[in-house]
Design a protein around this motif. Structure first.
Motif, mmCIF file in Angstrom:
data_model
loop_
_atom_site.group_PDB
_atom_site.id
_atom_site.type_symbol
_atom_site.label_atom_id
_atom_site.label_comp_id
_atom_site.label_asym_id
_atom_site.label_seq_id
_atom_site.Cartn_x
_atom_site.Cartn_y
_atom_site.Cartn_z
ATOM 1 N N VAL A 53 0.844 -1.201 0.000
ATOM 2 C CA VAL A 53 0.000 0.000 0.000
ATOM 3 C C VAL A 53 0.878 1.248 0.000
ATOM 4 O O VAL A 53 1.755 1.391 0.854
ATOM 5 C CB VAL A 53 -0.917 0.048 1.241
ATOM 6 N N PHE A 54 0.622 2.141 -0.955
ATOM 7 C CA PHE A 54 1.196 3.479 -0.916
ATOM 8 C C PHE A 54 0.191 4.319 -0.136
ATOM 9 O O PHE A 54 -0.924 4.566 -0.610
ATOM 10 C CB PHE A 54 1.404 4.025 -2.329
ATOM 11 N N LEU A 55 0.573 4.747 1.040
ATOM 12 C CA LEU A 55 -0.392 5.255 2.013
ATOM 13 C C LEU A 55 -0.022 6.644 2.516
ATOM 14 O O LEU A 55 1.056 6.840 3.091
ATOM 15 C CB LEU A 55 -0.466 4.274 3.186
ATOM 16 N N ASP A 56 -0.937 7.587 2.322
ATOM 17 C CA ASP A 56 -0.760 8.925 2.871
ATOM 18 C C ASP A 56 -1.032 8.879 4.375
ATOM 19 O O ASP A 56 -1.989 8.224 4.818
ATOM 20 C CB ASP A 56 -1.738 9.889 2.187
ATOM 21 N N ILE A 57 -0.211 9.550 5.164
ATOM 22 C CA ILE A 57 -0.393 9.510 6.617
ATOM 23 C C ILE A 57 -1.526 10.417 7.066
ATOM 24 O O ILE A 57 -2.367 10.037 7.875
ATOM 25 C CB ILE A 57 0.913 9.900 7.341
ATOM 26 N N LYS A 74 -0.544 -7.953 7.449
ATOM 27 C CA LYS A 74 -0.860 -8.717 6.240
ATOM 28 C C LYS A 74 -0.427 -7.960 4.988
ATOM 29 O O LYS A 74 -0.342 -8.533 3.909
ATOM 30 C CB LYS A 74 -2.363 -9.027 6.174
ATOM 31 N N MET A 75 -0.181 -6.655 5.157
ATOM 32 C CA MET A 75 0.266 -5.817 4.052
ATOM 33 C C MET A 75 1.600 -5.174 4.413
ATOM 34 O O MET A 75 1.976 -5.099 5.576
ATOM 35 C CB MET A 75 -0.749 -4.690 3.794
ATOM 36 N N LYS A 76 2.295 -4.697 3.384
ATOM 37 C CA LYS A 76 3.466 -3.852 3.594
ATOM 38 C C LYS A 76 3.122 -2.447 3.111
ATOM 39 O O LYS A 76 2.234 -2.273 2.280
ATOM 40 C CB LYS A 76 4.681 -4.421 2.877
ATOM 41 N N TYR A 77 3.833 -1.460 3.633
ATOM 42 C CA TYR A 77 3.446 -0.081 3.388
ATOM 43 C C TYR A 77 4.626 0.781 2.951
ATOM 44 O O TYR A 77 5.732 0.628 3.458
ATOM 45 C CB TYR A 77 2.855 0.542 4.663
ATOM 46 N N ILE A 78 4.358 1.680 2.000
ATOM 47 C CA ILE A 78 5.262 2.783 1.701
ATOM 48 C C ILE A 78 4.473 4.043 2.024
ATOM 49 O O ILE A 78 3.440 4.309 1.405
ATOM 50 C CB ILE A 78 5.717 2.772 0.232
ATOM 51 N N LEU A 79 4.932 4.787 3.019
ATOM 52 C CA LEU A 79 4.201 5.956 3.479
ATOM 53 C C LEU A 79 4.528 7.176 2.629
ATOM 54 O O LEU A 79 5.669 7.378 2.222
ATOM 55 C CB LEU A 79 4.533 6.239 4.942
ATOM 56 N N THR A 80 3.518 7.982 2.392
ATOM 57 C CA THR A 80 3.707 9.223 1.634
ATOM 58 C C THR A 80 3.096 10.369 2.426
ATOM 59 O O THR A 80 1.974 10.258 2.929
ATOM 60 C CB THR A 80 3.035 9.150 0.253
ATOM 61 N N THR A 81 3.812 11.463 2.548
ATOM 62 C CA THR A 81 3.296 12.619 3.265
ATOM 63 C C THR A 81 4.154 13.842 2.989
ATOM 64 O O THR A 81 5.291 13.726 2.538
ATOM 65 C CB THR A 81 3.241 12.374 4.782
ATOM 66 N N ALA A 82 3.597 15.015 3.259
ATOM 67 C CA ALA A 82 4.349 16.255 3.129
ATOM 68 C C ALA A 82 5.009 16.640 4.446
ATOM 69 O O ALA A 82 5.708 17.649 4.513
ATOM 70 C CB ALA A 82 3.411 17.375 2.674
ATOM 71 N N TYR A 91 7.476 4.099 11.111
ATOM 72 C CA TYR A 91 8.373 2.957 11.057
ATOM 73 C C TYR A 91 8.119 1.940 12.163
ATOM 74 O O TYR A 91 8.720 0.884 12.187
ATOM 75 C CB TYR A 91 9.829 3.424 11.109
ATOM 76 N N GLU A 92 7.234 2.255 13.109
ATOM 77 C CA GLU A 92 6.874 1.273 14.120
ATOM 78 C C GLU A 92 6.022 0.163 13.520
ATOM 79 O O GLU A 92 5.874 -0.895 14.098
ATOM 80 C CB GLU A 92 6.110 1.953 15.262
ATOM 81 N N HIS A 93 5.475 0.402 12.367
ATOM 82 C CA HIS A 93 4.613 -0.584 11.711
ATOM 83 C C HIS A 93 5.399 -1.307 10.599
ATOM 84 O O HIS A 93 6.596 -1.145 10.473
ATOM 85 C CB HIS A 93 3.365 0.114 11.178
ATOM 86 N N ASN A 94 4.696 -2.114 9.808
ATOM 87 C CA ASN A 94 5.343 -2.919 8.780
ATOM 88 C C ASN A 94 5.622 -2.057 7.544
ATOM 89 O O ASN A 94 5.072 -2.274 6.474
ATOM 90 C CB ASN A 94 4.432 -4.103 8.435
ATOM 91 N N VAL A 95 6.497 -1.067 7.732
ATOM 92 C CA VAL A 95 6.745 -0.057 6.705
ATOM 93 C C VAL A 95 8.054 -0.319 5.981
ATOM 94 O O VAL A 95 9.089 -0.532 6.606
ATOM 95 C CB VAL A 95 6.770 1.359 7.335
ATOM 96 N N GLU A 117 12.803 -6.344 -2.154
ATOM 97 C CA GLU A 117 13.568 -7.200 -1.251
ATOM 98 C C GLU A 117 12.702 -7.799 -0.148
ATOM 99 O O GLU A 117 13.050 -8.814 0.430
ATOM 100 C CB GLU A 117 14.712 -6.405 -0.620
ATOM 101 N N ARG A 118 11.566 -7.145 0.138
ATOM 102 C CA ARG A 118 10.675 -7.622 1.191
ATOM 103 C C ARG A 118 9.665 -8.650 0.699
ATOM 104 O O ARG A 118 8.828 -9.111 1.461
ATOM 105 C CB ARG A 118 9.930 -6.438 1.815
ATOM 106 N N PHE A 119 9.744 -8.980 -0.599
ATOM 107 C CA PHE A 119 8.853 -9.988 -1.169
ATOM 108 C C PHE A 119 9.679 -11.109 -1.780
ATOM 109 O O PHE A 119 9.666 -11.317 -2.984
ATOM 110 C CB PHE A 119 7.941 -9.366 -2.230
#
Length: 227
Positions: A53-57, A74-82, A91-95, A117-119
């Motif tokens: 998931v590309f996820l805005d905070i 169950k998912m991995k995340y790439i966080l996006t925010t300004a 980063y405390e989560h599966n990020v 690398e995480r898959f």
């Protein structure tokens, strides 16, 4: 090569469009859903398979942090925010990574290489083997050679009779990707049932004479597998 199924969730329409275009430029990524509404994304995840998931905070309906708490690992995340101050909390989560807006394609691509690398099981996989990345190298591991998989914090140890492969992965993410002769027998162990020699009250002895613990709540399922 199995594609990594991606979701984009951001309350800004331009960000959804940009990230969707970026995803479509990467051959091993597949965009399966995008939305400006995190509630819609949660509904999609409940009914469909996705990996990343590309996820805005910062979103008004539901923050990205709360989104991750609901979905879990169950998912991995790439966080996006300004807002860079949210990075440490995320980063405390599966990020996998943290992208600061505005996001260039070059920075996006670097993030995707981290995600790849995480898959480890998404690299060429068939009915007999898969490839995993351990200690900076790719290894072919035959399913029938695996004794068990053990969780070690953010890593797993894939144990065969002759080798150990320490892989940056979670036990839960591997559980549904291994063949049917593998089953969870403890909160920290997945077992190849073909390797079982004997079953005790609190431990399992393998043909290799390795011993691993068995959790009481997993015992009936293992007995069914052994039949």
């Amino acid at each position: 090569m199995k594609k990594i199924k991606c979701i984009v969730v951001d309350d800004e329409p331009l960000a959804v469009s940009l990230l969707g275009n970026y995803v479509q430029k990467i051959p091993f990524l597949e965009l399966v859903f995008s939305s400006e509404n995190p509630i819609e994304a949660l509904e999609f995840i409940q009914k469909n398979e996705a990996d990343l998931v590309f996820l805005d905070i910062q979103m008004p309906e539901l923050t990205g942090i709360n989104f991750m708490k609901i979905v879990g690992d169950k998912m991995k995340y790439i966080l996006t925010t300004a807002y860079s101050e949210y990075a440490l909390e995320g980063y405390e989560h599966n990020v996998v990574d943290y992208l600061l807006k505005p996001i260039s394609f070059d920075r996006f691509n670097k993030s995707i290489l981290k995600a790849q690398e995480r898959f480890p099981l998404n690299a060429t996989k068939d009915a007999n083997h898969f490839f995993v990345k351990s200690s900076g190298q790719q290894y072919r591991v035959n399913f029938n050679e695996i004794l068990y998989v053990e969780s070690i914090k953010d890593y797993v140890n894939i144990k065969t009779e002759t080798q150990e492969y320490i892989v940056l992965e979670t036990l839960k993410s591997l559980e549904n990707q291994l063949p049917e002769n593998f089953t969870r027998v403890h909160k920290s162990f997945i077992l190849n049932v073909d390797k079982v020699k004997s079953l005790g009250l609190k431990k399992i002895t393998l043909n290799s004479n390795h011993e691993i613990p068995i959790g009481e709540s997993y015992k009936m399922n293992l007995l069914d597998k052994l039949k």
